[in-house]
Design an enzyme around this catalytic site. Structure first.
Site, mmCIF file in Angstrom:
data_model
loop_
_atom_site.group_PDB
_atom_site.id
_atom_site.type_symbol
_atom_site.label_atom_id
_atom_site.label_comp_id
_atom_site.label_asym_id
_atom_site.label_seq_id
_atom_site.Cartn_x
_atom_site.Cartn_y
_atom_site.Cartn_z
ATOM 1 N N CYS A 115 0.842 -1.097 -0.006
ATOM 2 C CA CYS A 115 0.009 0.021 -0.031
ATOM 3 C C CYS A 115 0.785 1.237 -0.110
ATOM 4 C CB CYS A 115 -1.075 0.042 1.310
ATOM 5 S SG CYS A 115 -1.945 -1.290 0.935
ATOM 6 N N HIS A 262 -3.707 7.049 1.053
ATOM 7 C CA HIS A 262 -3.955 5.767 0.371
ATOM 8 C C HIS A 262 -5.267 5.339 0.898
ATOM 9 C CE1 HIS A 262 -4.111 1.703 -0.228
ATOM 10 N NE2 HIS A 262 -4.022 1.333 1.122
ATOM 11 N N ASN A 292 -9.828 -0.732 -2.202
ATOM 12 C CA ASN A 292 -8.595 -0.406 -1.897
ATOM 13 C C ASN A 292 -7.879 -1.122 -2.971
ATOM 14 O OD1 ASN A 292 -6.053 -0.751 -0.850
ATOM 15 N ND2 ASN A 292 -6.316 -1.301 1.153
HETATM 16 N N1 ACO Z 1 -18.860 -9.511 5.963
HETATM 17 C C1 ACO Z 1 -19.514 -9.984 7.060
HETATM 18 N N2 ACO Z 1 -18.841 -10.029 8.118
HETATM 19 C C2 ACO Z 1 -17.852 -10.242 8.117
HETATM 20 C C3 ACO Z 1 -16.824 -10.032 6.975
HETATM 21 C C4 ACO Z 1 -17.479 -9.611 5.805
HETATM 22 N N3 ACO Z 1 -17.066 -9.260 4.724
HETATM 23 N N4 ACO Z 1 -15.502 -10.150 7.464
HETATM 24 C C5 ACO Z 1 -15.235 -10.146 8.744
HETATM 25 N N5 ACO Z 1 -16.549 -10.561 9.197
HETATM 26 C C6 ACO Z 1 -17.299 -10.715 10.587
HETATM 27 C C7 ACO Z 1 -16.035 -11.338 11.429
HETATM 28 O O1 ACO Z 1 -16.043 -13.017 11.302
HETATM 29 C C8 ACO Z 1 -16.347 -11.181 12.925
HETATM 30 O O2 ACO Z 1 -17.436 -12.160 13.151
HETATM 31 P P1 ACO Z 1 -17.601 -12.850 14.558
HETATM 32 O O3 ACO Z 1 -17.942 -11.420 15.309
HETATM 33 O O4 ACO Z 1 -18.773 -13.717 14.587
HETATM 34 O O5 ACO Z 1 -16.278 -13.435 14.868
HETATM 35 C C9 ACO Z 1 -17.082 -9.859 12.667
HETATM 36 O O6 ACO Z 1 -17.247 -9.715 11.370
HETATM 37 C C10 ACO Z 1 -16.064 -8.832 13.244
HETATM 38 O O7 ACO Z 1 -14.829 -8.841 12.586
HETATM 39 P P2 ACO Z 1 -13.722 -8.078 12.830
HETATM 40 O O8 ACO Z 1 -12.520 -8.390 11.819
HETATM 41 O O9 ACO Z 1 -13.554 -7.784 14.198
HETATM 42 O O10 ACO Z 1 -14.226 -6.886 12.261
HETATM 43 P P3 ACO Z 1 -13.612 -5.163 12.202
HETATM 44 O O11 ACO Z 1 -14.784 -4.391 12.789
HETATM 45 O O12 ACO Z 1 -12.476 -5.167 12.930
HETATM 46 O O13 ACO Z 1 -13.685 -4.810 10.681
HETATM 47 C C11 ACO Z 1 -12.012 -4.593 8.956
HETATM 48 C C12 ACO Z 1 -12.991 -5.440 9.819
HETATM 49 C C13 ACO Z 1 -13.077 -3.750 8.152
HETATM 50 C C14 ACO Z 1 -11.058 -5.449 8.079
HETATM 51 C C15 ACO Z 1 -11.237 -3.760 9.971
HETATM 52 O O14 ACO Z 1 -10.600 -4.487 11.134
HETATM 53 C C16 ACO Z 1 -10.348 -2.649 9.356
HETATM 54 O O15 ACO Z 1 -10.921 -1.670 8.572
HETATM 55 N N6 ACO Z 1 -9.280 -2.738 9.444
HETATM 56 C C17 ACO Z 1 -8.406 -2.022 9.061
HETATM 57 C C18 ACO Z 1 -7.541 -2.901 8.060
HETATM 58 C C19 ACO Z 1 -7.790 -2.096 6.514
HETATM 59 O O16 ACO Z 1 -8.344 -1.359 6.518
HETATM 60 N N7 ACO Z 1 -6.936 -2.797 5.583
HETATM 61 C C20 ACO Z 1 -7.009 -2.531 4.393
HETATM 62 C C21 ACO Z 1 -5.872 -2.894 3.699
HETATM 63 S S1 ACO Z 1 -4.498 -2.681 4.517
HETATM 64 C C22 ACO Z 1 -4.070 -1.165 4.060
HETATM 65 O O17 ACO Z 1 -4.394 -0.841 2.920
HETATM 66 C C23 ACO Z 1 -3.275 -0.467 4.950
#
Ligand code: ACO
Length: 335
Positions: A115, A262, A292
């Site tokens: 990224c 980004h 992304n």
């Molecule tokens: N659809 C539905 N449910 C989902 C999905 C999906 N696509 N993905 C995960 N879940 C579920 C999980 O299984 C979990 O279920 P559970 O509670 O029964 O175990 C629940 O949703 C919550 O999961 P978390 O991973 O805790 O969700 P979170 O609120 O952290 O959101 C996310 C996930 C969006 C990835 C978040 O952590 C985030 O924004 N992280 C930042 C990372 C990022 O943006 N990365 C981008 C690429 S890296 C970069 O470019 C820097």
């Protein structure tokens, strides 16, 4: 020493739009979850047979950037190509662009900083132009994510986030004596390498081993991400490196005309905007449409913002990125 400036910019995204509802037919997910957590409404995916690949999209974006810079391929002295999804394991995409665009036997350098790839690539180009070694460097970020994601429920926390596309800029010797690229700042912290990674194929997870072991749960050829961990680090590093760049130029947050972060996740961009107390007009986001696109996200967003008239001559433009590695960086530009 010379200074450098961006003289041309362009982007290309595949025509094929994939909505959140489309993904919910492949895996257990839904539009509300994706929009609430990431801000993404839709993304573009290469469609089988549409002729696109990471390098083909790079050429399409580069062709526009060159036209806007009023240059022809023979004017380019170097290619710097950032991608985590090259068409081939090796060689990298830079030589493919050199061949497809019919360029001279100029150097083609591949950057692997995920990224942060585009910010790293701009910094490399800036150094070559500043020293006087090269006059025009083509800088590309291009990604074909859809070819390598796990589109089952197992991979849903990653696969809903990423999209395909390419962006390119020409970094040229600044003949105007005004503005240009003021500074670049780059960082890394390898202790967090496993938090967002794709393990194989690699020399540690080579193809025969992958086939022989055929793990059902631990699949090393799909990316894995510890989302909350990435989120927490991203919001700290983004703000830090933006301030670092500004301070190096005796500038302040209030001087920013346009921040192009980004496009990791809309929530991350909003968090940074809030932390830096920037208005909606000072931050550009288009992750809602494209997801992304990793190394391509900044040049795509920069080009769109410029095309929409949101970046004008004399503006202070800040690029900032954070991603796998972890790596992060910023670029401060007087447009
Ligand atoms: N659809 C539905 N449910 C989902 C999905 C999906 N696509 N993905 C995960 N879940 C579920 C999980 O299984 C979990 O279920 P559970 O509670 O029964 O175990 C629940 O949703 C919550 O999961 P978390 O991973 O805790 O969700 P979170 O609120 O952290 O959101 C996310 C996930 C969006 C990835 C978040 O952590 C985030 O924004 N992280 C930042 C990372 C990022 O943006 N990365 C981008 C690429 S890296 C970069 O470019 C820097």
């Amino acid at each position: 020493m010379y200074t450098s400036k961006i003289t041309g910019l362009g982007y290309y995204v595949p025509e094929n739009i994939v909505t959140n509802d489309d993904l919910s037919k492949l895996m257990d997910t839904n539009d509300a979850w994706i929009q609430e957590r990431t801000g993404i409404k839709e993304r573009r995916h290469i469609k089988k047979g549409d002729g696109n690949s990471t390098s083909v999209m790079a050429v399409k974006a580069s062709t526009i950037a060159l036209e806007r810079a009023k240059l022809v391929p023979n004017d380019i002295d170097m290619i710097v190509f950032a991608t985590l999804s090259p068409d081939m394991y090796f060689p990298g995409g830079g030589v493919e662009v050199q061949e497809m665009m019919g360029m001279r036997t100029i150097p083609a350098l591949d950057v692997r900083n995920q990224c942060s790839g585009f910010v790293y690539a701009i910094s490399v180009a800036d150094q070559f132009v500043k020293t006087g070694m090269y006059k025009n460097v083509l800088v590309i970020g291009s990604e074909n994510h859809s070819g390598g994601l796990d589109f089952t429920t197992r991979g849903r926390n990653v696969s809903v986030i990423f999209g395909d596309g390419a962006g390119a800029v020409v970094v040229s010797r600044n003949e105007t004596g005004k503005g240009g690229i003021l500074s670049t700042h780059l960082h890394s912290e390898g202790q967090h390498k496993n938090e967002l990674s794709l393990k194989g194929p690699s020399t540690e997870h080579w193809v025969p081993q992958i086939i022989a072991e055929n793990p059902q749960e631990d699949i090393p050829y799909y990316p894995v991400m510890n989302g909350q961990f990435v989120f927490k680090h991203a919001i700290v590093r983004f703000s830090e490196v933006i301030r670092e760049g500004l301070e190096a130029n005796n500038l302040e947050v209030k001087d920013i005309d346009m921040l192009i972060p980004h496009q990791a996740n809309l929530r991350i961009s909003q968090f940074i905007q809030h932390k830096l107390k920037l208005t909606d007009d000072q931050v550009f986001n288009n992750i809602q449409k494209y997801g992304n696109t990793t190394a391509a996200s900044i040049p795509i967003a920069l080009t769109e913002a410029w095309e929409e008239g949101k970046i004008k001559e004399g503006d202070l433009v800040v690029l900032a990125a954070f991603g796998s590695g972890f790596t992060w960086g910023s670029v401060i530009i007087r447009w």
